[in-house]
Write a protein that holds these residues in place. Structure first.
Motif, PDB file in Angstrom:
ATOM      1  N   UNK A   1       0.830  -1.209   0.000  1.00 28.19           N
ATOM      2  CA  UNK A   1       0.000   0.000   0.000  1.00 28.19           C
ATOM      3  C   UNK A   1       0.864   1.258   0.000  1.00 28.19           C
ATOM      4  N   UNK A   2       1.928   1.232   0.767  1.00 25.99           N
ATOM      5  CA  UNK A   2       2.833   2.386   0.829  1.00 25.99           C
ATOM      6  C   UNK A   2       3.498   2.620  -0.522  1.00 25.99           C
ATOM      7  N   UNK A   3       3.978   1.562  -1.129  1.00 29.11           N
ATOM      8  CA  UNK A   3       4.606   1.673  -2.444  1.00 29.11           C
ATOM      9  C   UNK A   3       3.640   2.252  -3.477  1.00 29.11           C
ATOM     10  N   UNK A   4       2.420   1.753  -3.473  1.00 24.26           N
ATOM     11  CA  UNK A   4       1.427   2.223  -4.444  1.00 24.26           C
ATOM     12  C   UNK A   4       1.143   3.711  -4.255  1.00 24.26           C
ATOM     13  N   UNK A   5       0.964   4.119  -3.004  1.00 29.31           N
ATOM     14  CA  UNK A   5       0.655   5.527  -2.727  1.00 29.31           C
ATOM     15  C   UNK A   5       1.800   6.439  -3.159  1.00 29.31           C
ATOM     16  N   UNK A   6       3.019   6.019  -2.904  1.00 31.70           N
ATOM     17  CA  UNK A   6       4.170   6.848  -3.260  1.00 31.70           C
ATOM     18  C   UNK A   6       4.380   6.869  -4.772  1.00 31.70           C
ATOM     19  N   UNK A   7       4.218   5.732  -5.421  1.00 34.21           N
ATOM     20  CA  UNK A   7       4.368   5.701  -6.879  1.00 34.21           C
ATOM     21  C   UNK A   7       3.347   6.618  -7.551  1.00 34.21           C
ATOM     22  N   UNK A   8       2.121   6.626  -7.033  1.00 31.43           N
ATOM     23  CA  UNK A   8       1.092   7.504  -7.596  1.00 31.43           C
ATOM     24  C   UNK A   8       1.461   8.973  -7.411  1.00 31.43           C
ATOM     25  N   UNK A   9       2.009   9.301  -6.251  1.00 29.89           N
ATOM     26  CA  UNK A   9       2.404  10.685  -5.993  1.00 29.89           C
ATOM     27  C   UNK A   9       3.589  11.091  -6.859  1.00 29.89           C
ATOM     28  N   UNK A  10       4.545  10.200  -7.018  1.00 27.20           N
ATOM     29  CA  UNK A  10       5.708  10.505  -7.853  1.00 27.20           C
ATOM     30  C   UNK A  10       5.316  10.731  -9.305  1.00 27.20           C
ATOM     31  N   UNK A  11       4.252  10.066  -9.740  1.00 25.90           N
ATOM     32  CA  UNK A  11       3.818  10.176 -11.134  1.00 25.90           C
ATOM     33  C   UNK A  11       2.946  11.403 -11.392  1.00 25.90           C
ATOM     34  N   UNK A  12       2.555  12.098 -10.338  1.00 27.82           N
ATOM     35  CA  UNK A  12       1.680  13.268 -10.522  1.00 27.82           C
ATOM     36  C   UNK A  12       2.417  14.399 -11.231  1.00 27.82           C
TER      37      UNK A  12
END
Length: 270
Positions: free
Chosen positions: A259-270
């Protein structure tokens, strides 16, 4: 009333609400409550979105977009931070206990397996380099994992990092907290103990300074100011943290931090 008129009225109300929030923020000076800062940022986004929708209805471009958009984008790109900076993921944690470090090592391995490098002080602050400079860099990070433990909440360096992240704005969207089991943030009486701790730090240092000549005490006054700022912001910071579903340490480990990885990857891609 047509759609454009209705949207204009909604925008006017949002602008008035934004003005009220900005006036409230101005009244706090540099110590703006975290919940007010978050509300202000959300209202700013709402106003921007409404303005864009209204401009679309009016079939004209937003005033903030220049006519030479292609040239503007080209010129602005030269001032953007390098890609490596945009993709930086920092972690704020304490060295003062015996369980945060092993947990951070597990987290770091999980991220490395996904090609994401965690930036932490032990890896980047070399001999004679200054921690203060790194902590300021961390506080500006787009993604900061915050590992909250009992000792974290009693560490002046850790709390300095958290306070500085908050002061840089957009706190809710930039931090990714994990609350360890010994961090007593969910019961009010337990939270009061942390405030008592910081008040005692202020009092003890203040009393100690009175025992010596006031001349040439560079750094000591700044320490009291830091303790005071931590104490003043503590309640609002913890109010935000305890309201977030941070998942437990065991859940993160068992899921390999999915869950942490997914949340951070989404933020990095913004």
């Amino acid at each position: 009333m047509d759609d454009q008129e209705a949207l204009q009225q909604t925008l006017n109300r949002a602008r008035r609400a934004l003005q009220i929030l900005e006036n409230q923020k101005a009244g706090y000076g540099i110590r703006v409550p975290v919940d007010l800062q978050i509300e202000l940022e959300e209202k700013q986004k709402e106003v921007t979105s409404l303005e864009a929708r209204l401009s679309q209805l009016q079939k004209k471009r937003p005033e903030s977009v220049p006519d030479n958009l292609a040239d503007y984008n080209h010129q602005s790109s030269t001032h953007q931070p390098p890609e490596s900076q945009e993709k930086e993921v920092f972690i704020s944690y304490t060295w003062r206990d015996n369980h945060s470090e092993p947990f951070v090592q597990q987290l770091e391995k999980a991220f490395q397996a996904k090609g994401i490098t965690i930036i932490r002080d032990k890896n980047v602050v070399g001999y004679k380099q200054r921690f203060q400079k790194f902590m300021q860099r961390l506080s500006r990070g787009k993604c900061v994992i915050v590992v909250i433990s009992d000792q974290y909440l009693k560490s002046e360096n850790c709390m300095y990092e958290l306070v500085e992240i908050a002061k840089k704005g957009n706190l809710y969207h930039r931090i990714f907290p994990i609350v360890l089991a010994d961090a007593q943030i969910y019961q009010p009486i337990a939270r009061i103990k942390y405030i008592e701790y910081w008040e005692k730090q202020i009092q003890d240092l203040n009393n100690a300074m009175k025992t010596v000549n006031a001349a040439n005490l560079q750094g000591f006054r700044e320490e009291i100011d830091l303790y005071t700022e931590i104490r003043n912001m503590f309640a609002n910071l913890i109010k935000l943290l305890k309201d977030m579903n941070t998942l437990t340490q065991d859940i993160h480990i068992q899921s390999n931090f999915e869950a942490l990885l997914k949340a951070i990857e989404e933020t990095l891609d913004e």
